[in-house]
Design an enzyme around this catalytic site. Structure first.
Site, mmCIF file in Angstrom:
data_model
loop_
_atom_site.group_PDB
_atom_site.id
_atom_site.type_symbol
_atom_site.label_atom_id
_atom_site.label_comp_id
_atom_site.label_asym_id
_atom_site.label_seq_id
_atom_site.Cartn_x
_atom_site.Cartn_y
_atom_site.Cartn_z
ATOM 1 N N ASP A 13 0.806 -1.225 0.000
ATOM 2 C CA ASP A 13 0.000 0.000 0.000
ATOM 3 C C ASP A 13 0.839 1.275 0.000
ATOM 4 O O ASP A 13 0.441 2.286 0.573
ATOM 5 C CB ASP A 13 -0.972 0.023 1.192
ATOM 6 C CG ASP A 13 -1.763 -1.266 1.284
ATOM 7 O OD1 ASP A 13 -2.267 -1.689 0.240
ATOM 8 O OD2 ASP A 13 -1.851 -1.836 2.381
ATOM 9 N N LYS A 16 2.221 2.152 -4.958
ATOM 10 C CA LYS A 16 2.971 1.607 -6.113
ATOM 11 C C LYS A 16 2.169 1.771 -7.391
ATOM 12 O O LYS A 16 2.711 2.030 -8.446
ATOM 13 C CB LYS A 16 3.194 0.094 -5.958
ATOM 14 C CG LYS A 16 4.191 -0.323 -4.977
ATOM 15 C CD LYS A 16 4.331 -1.837 -4.964
ATOM 16 C CE LYS A 16 3.089 -2.586 -4.534
ATOM 17 N NZ LYS A 16 2.647 -2.345 -3.173
ATOM 18 N N LYS A 18 0.073 4.044 -8.212
ATOM 19 C CA LYS A 18 0.139 5.415 -8.710
ATOM 20 C C LYS A 18 1.488 5.670 -9.399
ATOM 21 O O LYS A 18 1.547 6.244 -10.480
ATOM 22 C CB LYS A 18 -0.045 6.393 -7.533
ATOM 23 C CG LYS A 18 -0.110 7.792 -8.050
ATOM 24 C CD LYS A 18 0.181 8.849 -7.045
ATOM 25 C CE LYS A 18 0.741 10.010 -7.826
ATOM 26 N NZ LYS A 18 0.639 11.286 -7.187
ATOM 27 N N ASN A 38 -5.240 -10.229 -4.262
ATOM 28 C CA ASN A 38 -4.959 -9.592 -2.959
ATOM 29 C C ASN A 38 -4.497 -8.151 -3.158
ATOM 30 O O ASN A 38 -4.559 -7.336 -2.243
ATOM 31 C CB ASN A 38 -3.900 -10.386 -2.159
ATOM 32 C CG ASN A 38 -2.670 -10.762 -2.965
ATOM 33 O OD1 ASN A 38 -2.642 -10.632 -4.184
ATOM 34 N ND2 ASN A 38 -1.640 -11.232 -2.274
ATOM 35 N N ALA A 39 -4.024 -7.825 -4.361
ATOM 36 C CA ALA A 39 -3.512 -6.474 -4.618
ATOM 37 C C ALA A 39 -4.649 -5.541 -5.005
ATOM 38 O O ALA A 39 -5.692 -5.974 -5.487
ATOM 39 C CB ALA A 39 -2.502 -6.524 -5.754
ATOM 40 N N GLY A 40 -4.445 -4.268 -4.778
ATOM 41 C CA GLY A 40 -5.399 -3.265 -5.244
ATOM 42 C C GLY A 40 -4.607 -2.013 -5.587
ATOM 43 O O GLY A 40 -4.246 -1.241 -4.705
ATOM 44 N N HIS A 41 -4.293 -1.845 -6.867
ATOM 45 C CA HIS A 41 -3.480 -0.688 -7.276
ATOM 46 C C HIS A 41 -4.405 0.450 -7.688
ATOM 47 O O HIS A 41 -5.077 0.377 -8.710
ATOM 48 C CB HIS A 41 -2.536 -1.081 -8.417
ATOM 49 C CG HIS A 41 -1.452 -2.013 -7.954
ATOM 50 N ND1 HIS A 41 -0.434 -2.462 -8.752
ATOM 51 C CD2 HIS A 41 -1.228 -2.559 -6.734
ATOM 52 C CE1 HIS A 41 0.362 -3.246 -8.041
ATOM 53 N NE2 HIS A 41 -0.108 -3.331 -6.826
ATOM 54 N N GLN A 221 2.183 -6.354 -3.821
ATOM 55 C CA GLN A 221 2.608 -6.556 -2.428
ATOM 56 C C GLN A 221 3.977 -5.884 -2.242
ATOM 57 O O GLN A 221 4.325 -5.035 -3.030
ATOM 58 C CB GLN A 221 2.646 -8.053 -2.037
ATOM 59 C CG GLN A 221 1.263 -8.663 -1.893
ATOM 60 C CD GLN A 221 0.583 -8.882 -3.228
ATOM 61 O OE1 GLN A 221 1.141 -9.481 -4.129
ATOM 62 N NE2 GLN A 221 -0.635 -8.398 -3.363
ATOM 63 N N GLY A 299 -11.020 -3.280 2.212
ATOM 64 C CA GLY A 299 -11.671 -2.201 2.945
ATOM 65 C C GLY A 299 -11.289 -2.175 4.420
ATOM 66 O O GLY A 299 -11.820 -1.371 5.194
ATOM 67 N N ARG A 300 -10.352 -3.052 4.836
ATOM 68 C CA ARG A 300 -9.948 -3.046 6.263
ATOM 69 C C ARG A 300 -9.163 -1.783 6.593
ATOM 70 O O ARG A 300 -8.360 -1.331 5.765
ATOM 71 C CB ARG A 300 -9.022 -4.241 6.550
ATOM 72 C CG ARG A 300 -9.700 -5.575 6.512
ATOM 73 C CD ARG A 300 -8.723 -6.696 6.826
ATOM 74 N NE ARG A 300 -7.752 -6.904 5.764
ATOM 75 C CZ ARG A 300 -6.787 -7.805 5.803
ATOM 76 N NH1 ARG A 300 -6.631 -8.570 6.860
ATOM 77 N NH2 ARG A 300 -5.948 -7.949 4.802
#
Ligand code: IMP
Length: 446
Positions: A13, A16, A18, A38-41, A221, A299-300
């Site tokens: 987080d 990366k 961006k 599992n990633a969210g860019h 990650q 969303g955690r």
């Protein structure tokens, strides 16, 4: 021309996505080399915000090919939904290629991930890892156990059927598995739709190298979540390091020119595991609120803390960073001071400066030692506008000192600074911007 890799230098987080999106304008291919949903860019475009989970950010740029590479574990249903969403919003500008060697991440793996977390919790208190529950660990375990099914099998119905049968036999202990025949049918149909995108990607990249076309490897990650070199067992199941990016793309090491480490100006972590510089209470809440620190995938709320230079030095050695991008500096503007951890004290009184304890339990017991920096002013629209116009000269002196300190402590030039979520809120400070070894630092950090 060049092969560059973007690596998260902390616990994930770091923005990366961006930085990769910003750099992608100069590359012909962008490759995701590991991980999966599992990633969210997150990429903030003028047309709206996008969170890319399994596609490389190159797909957002005309003339760029985004490759979901061999090292990934791909949830094909999620991937199709991601493609569909981008198409509907007219944001799919580049080409998409999916490696035939990437492994399928199936509903079985998601069920197994939840089942394993519950098992861990039932065996010992606080032993759950806090995974994203997207099935990543079980999918990589099957990959290395040779039970896996690859994207290539999606378009070979007979192979798919027999491999699925074996996988179901292997997972018979799991509750609530979907009917095999149903899953097989929907995978076969999906395979038909995705078939034009599934190809061997190594020859594409080797051809690009031969033709001098630049390639950007977009790591997912981060280094401190590496299955071997991170805070085991509180890690992901892949190698989100520069070496891992090469394995995950099929590019030979000698072709790699640039290793870009991305770090926030502070630190965050989601999931369980040691985090020496974590701060709770009011300041933790401030960072979470101002930095919008919520997981882009789950969303955690993210755990927040201060920049840890010992871990950054470790990540630098591990990955061989040739430059750093420091992100989210705007979040700190407005605080009274910024503490930065420069070393640890162990319970036995030892001072650590370069290398963290290999054991997560020992890392959880260290006491961070901080240096404190005066903070730069809040990043108003006016200041941002000045930075866009005047570049580095408009950066507040306190921020320059802070960036200079990071360069000095890591011996790596800080080449980019990001001061907001938008594409144009990134400043390039120049190639080989000063390290403490360079004569420019005194002027630059002044
Ligand atoms: P997994 O990758 O879902 O198995 O989760 C293992 C650990 O890595 C958990 O602590 C997750 O929160 C963390 N993790 C996995 N992917 C990311 C990411 O993209 N950003 C931040 N943390 C992540």
């Amino acid at each position: 021309m060049s092969v560059a890799v973007v690596i998260g230098a902390q616990f994930g987080d770091e923005a990366k996505g961006k930085i990769s999106d910003y750099l992608a304008a100069n590359y012909r291919y962008v490759v995701r080399t590991g991980g999966g949903p599992n990633a969210g860019h997150s990429v903030h475009l003028p047309e709206g915000n996008v969170v890319l989970h399994q596609l490389a950010c190159g797909v957002l740029r005309k003339g760029v090919t985004g490759i979901s590479g061999p090292g990934m574990v791909v949830n094909p249903f999620g991937l199709e939904a991601e493609l569909q969403d981008l198409r509907e919003r007219n944001l799919l500008k580049g080409d998409v290629v999916l490696s035939d060697r990437a492994h399928l991440l199936l509903p079985l793996h998601e069920i197994e991930d939840g089942w394993e977390e519950a098992l861990r919790s039932s065996l010992a208190r606080d032993s759950a890892l806090g995974t994203t529950r997207r099935g990543i660990g079980p999918a990589y375990a099957d990959r290395y156990g040779r039970w896996g099914i690859r994207l290539a099998d999606l378009v070979r119905p007979n192979d798919l059927a027999s491999r699925l049968e074996m996988l179901y036999a292997r997972k018979a202990h799991l509750p609530g598995l979907p009917e095999r025949a149903d899953l097989q049918r929907s995978l076969t149909e999906l395979g038909g739709r995705l078939a034009p995108l599934i190809r061997p990607t190594e020859p594409i990249l080797w051809g690009a190298i031969d033709r001098d076309e630049p390639i950007l490897l977009e790591g997912a990650q981060s280094a401190l979540l590496d299955v071997d070199f991170g805070t085991y067992p509180y890690v992901t199941s892949s190698h989100p390091t520069s070496a891992g990016a090469l394995v995950g793309s099929g590019i030979p090491p000698a072709e790699l020119d640039q290793v870009i480490g991305v770090s926030k100006a502070y630190a965050t972590r989601v999931g369980a595991g040691p985090f020496p510089t974590e701060v709770e209470g009011e300041i933790g809440d401030y960072l979470r609120r101002e930095g919008a620190e919520r997981g882009a995938t789950t969303g955690r709320p993210r755990r927040c803390g201060w920049l840890d230079l010992l871990l950054l030095r470790y990540a630098t050695r591990l990955n061989g960073f040739t430059s750093l991008a420091i992100t989210k500096v705007d979040v700190l503007g407005g605080l009274e001071e910024v503490p930065v951890c420069t070393q640890y004290l162990t319970p036995s009184g030892e001072t650590l400066t370069l290398f963290p304890p290999s054991s997560a339990d020992d890392l959880a017991r260290v006491t961070p030692v901080y240096e404190r920096f005066p903070v730069w002013p809040a990043f108003t629209e006016r200041l941002k506008e000045r930075i866009r116009r005047e570049g580095v000269h408009a950066l507040p002196p306190a921020l320059k000192r802070f960036l200079g300190f990071i360069s000095e402590q890591t011996r790596v030039p800080v080449e980019w600074v990001s001061y907001g979520p938008r594409r144009d809120e990134t400043l390039w400070l120049g190639r080989g911007a000063p390290t403490h070894l360079g004569p420019e630092l005194s002027e630059w950090s002044g």
